[in-house]
Design a protein around this motif. Structure first.
Motif, short mmCIF file in Angstrom:
data_model
loop_
_atom_site.label_atom_id
_atom_site.label_comp_id
_atom_site.label_asym_id
_atom_site.label_seq_id
_atom_site.Cartn_x
_atom_site.Cartn_y
_atom_site.Cartn_z
N LEU A 77 0.82 -1.21 0.00
CA LEU A 77 0.00 0.00 0.00
C LEU A 77 0.86 1.26 0.00
N GLY A 78 1.93 1.24 0.78
CA GLY A 78 2.81 2.40 0.84
C GLY A 78 3.49 2.67 -0.49
N ARG A 79 3.90 1.62 -1.17
CA ARG A 79 4.54 1.80 -2.47
C ARG A 79 3.60 2.48 -3.46
N ALA A 80 2.35 2.01 -3.53
CA ALA A 80 1.40 2.59 -4.48
C ALA A 80 1.05 4.03 -4.11
N ALA A 81 0.77 4.26 -2.84
CA ALA A 81 0.37 5.60 -2.41
C ALA A 81 1.51 6.60 -2.57
N LEU A 82 2.70 6.22 -2.17
CA LEU A 82 3.84 7.12 -2.28
C LEU A 82 4.22 7.37 -3.73
N ARG A 83 4.07 6.36 -4.56
CA ARG A 83 4.34 6.54 -5.99
C ARG A 83 3.38 7.56 -6.59
N TYR A 84 2.12 7.49 -6.19
CA TYR A 84 1.13 8.45 -6.68
C TYR A 84 1.49 9.87 -6.23
N VAL A 85 1.87 10.01 -4.97
CA VAL A 85 2.25 11.33 -4.47
C VAL A 85 3.49 11.83 -5.21
N ASP A 86 4.43 10.94 -5.46
CA ASP A 86 5.65 11.31 -6.17
C ASP A 86 5.33 11.83 -7.56
N ARG A 87 4.52 11.10 -8.30
CA ARG A 87 4.21 11.52 -9.67
C ARG A 87 3.38 12.80 -9.69
N LEU A 88 2.41 12.89 -8.77
CA LEU A 88 1.55 14.07 -8.75
C LEU A 88 2.34 15.33 -8.39
N ALA A 89 3.08 15.27 -7.29
CA ALA A 89 3.84 16.44 -6.84
C ALA A 89 4.99 16.74 -7.80
N GLY A 90 5.65 15.70 -8.32
CA GLY A 90 6.76 15.92 -9.23
C GLY A 90 6.34 16.58 -10.53
N HIS A 91 5.25 16.10 -11.13
CA HIS A 91 4.78 16.71 -12.37
C HIS A 91 4.25 18.12 -12.12
N ASP A 92 3.60 18.33 -11.00
CA ASP A 92 3.10 19.67 -10.70
C ASP A 92 4.26 20.66 -10.58
N ALA A 93 5.29 20.28 -9.85
CA ALA A 93 6.44 21.17 -9.69
C ALA A 93 7.18 21.36 -11.02
N SER A 94 7.29 20.29 -11.80
CA SER A 94 7.99 20.39 -13.08
C SER A 94 7.24 21.28 -14.07
N PHE A 95 5.93 21.13 -14.14
CA PHE A 95 5.15 21.95 -15.07
C PHE A 95 5.16 23.42 -14.66
N ARG A 96 5.11 23.67 -13.36
CA ARG A 96 5.19 25.06 -12.90
C ARG A 96 6.54 25.68 -13.27
N GLN A 97 7.61 24.91 -13.10
CA GLN A 97 8.93 25.42 -13.44
C GLN A 97 9.09 25.55 -14.95
N LEU A 98 8.42 24.69 -15.72
CA LEU A 98 8.50 24.79 -17.16
C LEU A 98 7.89 26.09 -17.65
N ALA A 99 6.87 26.57 -16.97
CA ALA A 99 6.30 27.88 -17.32
C ALA A 99 7.33 28.99 -17.11
N VAL A 100 8.14 28.86 -16.05
CA VAL A 100 9.21 29.83 -15.81
C VAL A 100 10.26 29.75 -16.92
N VAL A 101 10.58 28.53 -17.33
CA VAL A 101 11.57 28.35 -18.40
C VAL A 101 11.08 29.00 -19.70
N ARG A 102 9.83 28.75 -20.06
CA ARG A 102 9.29 29.34 -21.30
C ARG A 102 9.32 30.87 -21.23
N THR A 103 8.93 31.41 -20.08
CA THR A 103 8.94 32.86 -19.94
C THR A 103 10.34 33.43 -20.10
#
Length: 335
Positions: free
Chosen positions: A90-116
């Motif tokens: 259960l921990g592997r699945a839940a933590l993996r979801y948090v990892d992907r969700l938070a990681g993509h959110d942070a990456s996409f936000r930073q990508l907006a800074v890169v484009r600007t």
């Protein structure tokens, strides 16, 4: 070489060294800009590391549970391990979801800074500072190549941190069971990391440089063809132009497929390294198990660890900022 000739040579090579230094500085600047910061990224890295640890613990605990259950002990002796297997799953699945969700959110936000930042630097030098860069090539850099920078935190830095933490804890845990087995695991992890990162990077580097330039050329030709479509149709050369574009696109596709084949072969080799680690741990631990110096279920725990950990040593290649700044030199510019 005379003093005058040496002076002329140094004068000619000076700008070249400056361009190389400027390009290296621009690459580092773009990579730093592409890395997210803050609590969101820290949460993603932490969740990813814990997920990797849970994956290793899940397989190791499962091996211990199966081997221990084969000895038919009272069920109370297995209850804690059974609960641990469920918790790790259960921990592997839940933590993996948090990892992907938070990681993509942070990456996409930073990508907006890169484009600007890219547009800001481009606006300060365009059009005179673009040199011979075509419009299609420029569009490819600003869209496709810039988007690839999101792979840096998601597919390189995050997995590297997770793999490093899980590998260190795995070696320490196996060392408590058997030091020789821990040494075998350490060697296997080192070989797998070498194959999964250094070798893949060196093989794919030339391919990426070639495909980046060719993709820009194809984009230039497509845009030019669309803009002057009536001219090509009037002179009856449209089919020839389209065939030329198709041939260039086929070359790019073939290069991408070759890179994918290489990465697949590296993944297969890393899998073989994991199998070799299992055989090595079996070889160094079998005599101790036979003599009773090493507990069988604990030995099974150590045997299962390489299967979970070695495959995590295959990483995607680091995105090259030169794909987005190739040729024009505007990636590191701007004030």
């Amino acid at each position: 070489m005379t003093r005058e000739a040496r002076g002329a040579h140094d004068a000619g090579s000076g700008p070249t060294r400056q361009r190389r230094g400027g390009r290296a500085g621009g690459d580092a600047s773009v990579l730093r800009l592409a890395m997210p910061h803050g609590a969101g990224w820290a949460k993603a890295v932490t969740a990813g590391a814990l997920s990797a640890v849970c994956a290793v613990a899940l397989l190791a605990a499962s091996g211990y549970l199966i081997t221990r259950a084969a000895e038919h002990p009272p069920i109370l002796y297995l209850t804690l391990v059974m609960v641990g297997v469920r918790a790790f799953a259960l921990g592997r699945a839940a933590l993996r979801y948090v990892d992907r969700l938070a990681g993509h959110d942070a990456s996409f936000r930073q990508l907006a800074v890169v484009r600007t930042e890219m547009y800001r630097r481009l606006s300060s030098i365009a059009p005179a500072g673009l040199g011979s860069t075509g419009r299609g090539d420029l569009l490819t850099r600003l869209v496709t190549d810039t988007d690839r920078l999101q792979d840096l935190p998601i597919r390189v830095v995050g997995p590297l941190v997770s793999a490093g933490v899980a590998a260190l804890l795995s070696v320490v845990a196996v060392a408590f069971v058997s030091v020789p087995a821990a040494l075998v695991l350490l060697v296997a992890l080192a070989v797998a990391a070498l194959l999964g990162s250094v070798v893949t990077l060196s093989i794919a580097r030339r391919s990426d440089e070639q495909t980046a330039a060719e993709r820009g050329h194809v984009a230039d030709l497509v845009l030019d063809t669309v803009r002057t479509l009536d001219v090509f149709a009037a002179y009856g050369t449209l089919d020839e132009r389209l065939d030329h574009i198709a041939r260039l696109d086929a070359r790019v596709t073939a290069a991408v497929r070759r890179r994918g084949t290489v990465e697949s072969l590296v993944g297969a080799l890393v899998g073989l390294v994991g199998g070799g680690a299992v055989i090595g741990i079996l070889a160094v631990g079998a005599p101790a198990v036979v003599t009773g110096a090493l507990d069988g279920p604990l030995w099974a725990l150590a045997v299962f660890v390489p299967l979970a950990r070695v495959e995590g040593c295959v990483f995607y290649k680091r995105p090259r900022p030169r794909d987005a700044t190739r040729g024009g030199g505007w990636g590191g510019g701007g004030g």
